[in-house]
Design an enzyme around this catalytic site. Structure first.
Site, PDB file in Angstrom:
ATOM      1  N   HIS A   7      13.929 -90.234  69.221  1.00 18.10           N
ATOM      2  CA  HIS A   7      14.755 -90.537  68.496  1.00 18.10           C
ATOM      3  C   HIS A   7      16.314 -90.825  69.014  1.00 18.10           C
ATOM      4  O   HIS A   7      16.542 -90.316  69.935  1.00 18.10           O
ATOM      5  CB  HIS A   7      15.079 -89.711  67.118  1.00 18.10           C
ATOM      6  CG  HIS A   7      15.342 -88.254  67.648  1.00 18.10           C
ATOM      7  ND1 HIS A   7      14.605 -87.200  67.893  1.00 18.10           N
ATOM      8  CD2 HIS A   7      16.550 -87.698  67.494  1.00 18.10           C
ATOM      9  CE1 HIS A   7      15.000 -86.204  67.973  1.00 18.10           C
ATOM     10  NE2 HIS A   7      16.105 -86.380  67.637  1.00 18.10           N
ATOM     11  N   HIS A  79      23.224 -87.910  70.065  1.00 18.81           N
ATOM     12  CA  HIS A  79      22.439 -87.488  71.212  1.00 18.81           C
ATOM     13  C   HIS A  79      21.086 -88.527  71.216  1.00 18.81           C
ATOM     14  O   HIS A  79      20.752 -89.234  70.160  1.00 18.81           O
ATOM     15  CB  HIS A  79      21.908 -86.166  71.182  1.00 18.81           C
ATOM     16  CG  HIS A  79      20.904 -85.745  70.236  1.00 18.81           C
ATOM     17  ND1 HIS A  79      21.616 -85.103  68.957  1.00 18.81           N
ATOM     18  CD2 HIS A  79      19.597 -85.770  69.967  1.00 18.81           C
ATOM     19  CE1 HIS A  79      20.429 -84.751  68.157  1.00 18.81           C
ATOM     20  NE2 HIS A  79      19.447 -85.082  68.578  1.00 18.81           N
ATOM     21  N   GLU A 128      18.319 -84.651  74.188  1.00 17.82           N
ATOM     22  CA  GLU A 128      17.232 -83.724  74.001  1.00 17.82           C
ATOM     23  C   GLU A 128      16.044 -84.197  74.409  1.00 17.82           C
ATOM     24  O   GLU A 128      15.726 -85.151  74.458  1.00 17.82           O
ATOM     25  CB  GLU A 128      17.412 -83.891  72.241  1.00 17.82           C
ATOM     26  CG  GLU A 128      16.453 -82.898  71.609  1.00 17.82           C
ATOM     27  CD  GLU A 128      16.412 -83.068  70.037  1.00 17.82           C
ATOM     28  OE1 GLU A 128      16.830 -84.066  69.456  1.00 17.82           O
ATOM     29  OE2 GLU A 128      16.024 -82.132  69.300  1.00 17.82           O
TER      30      GLU A 128
HETATM   31 CO    CO Z   1      17.599 -84.600  67.711  1.00 17.67          CO
END
Ligand code: CO
Length: 132
Positions: A7, A79, A128
């Protein structure tokens, strides 16, 4: 080591307004808001055919995205999340490369182990990694 883009996370001040933009203007499928008290954010997930967008709104006093929103009052990309097969193997490889890992692995918004990597080691982007 990294696999699919899981994502892209966008920090917003008003998650209802941001959800409405994705739903009504962009015609996307938008989840209901979900408070994540362990992470200091409320999340909305937007399912796209090839990845997800994660909207993040601050939750509580010490939200990790408050400082970001102070610097980016209109919101912005916070992020990107890449999938890895195994978080412990990823940590070992990153430590061998002297990349800075922010904190210990914890369980992320999808119930899977995640780590965050220092933006200064990754071209100014908070990264991440999520165990797939
Ligand atoms: Co995230």
């Amino acid at each position: 080591m990294i696999g699919r883009l899981n994502h892209v996370a966008i920090a917003v001040k008003d998650i209802a307004a941001a959800s409405a933009v994705y739903r009504d203007v962009l015609g996307a499928r938008v989840s209901d808001p979900e408070p994540q008290p362990d992470h200091g954010v409320t999340t909305v997930f937007i399912e796209l055919p090839n990845t997800k967008i994660e909207l993040l709104e601050p939750l509580g006093e010490n939200s990790p995205i408050t400082a970001y929103l102070n610097r980016h009052p209109d919101g912005g990309i916070h992020h990107v999340c890449y999938e890895v097969d195994d978080i412990d193997t990823a940590v070992e490889k990153l430590q061998a490369s002297h990349a800075r890992i922010l904190g210990a692995p914890k369980i992320g918004a999808h119930g899977k182990p995640v780590i965050f990597l220092h933006p200064k080691d990754f071209n100014g982007t908070l990264v991440e990694l999520e165990q797939a």
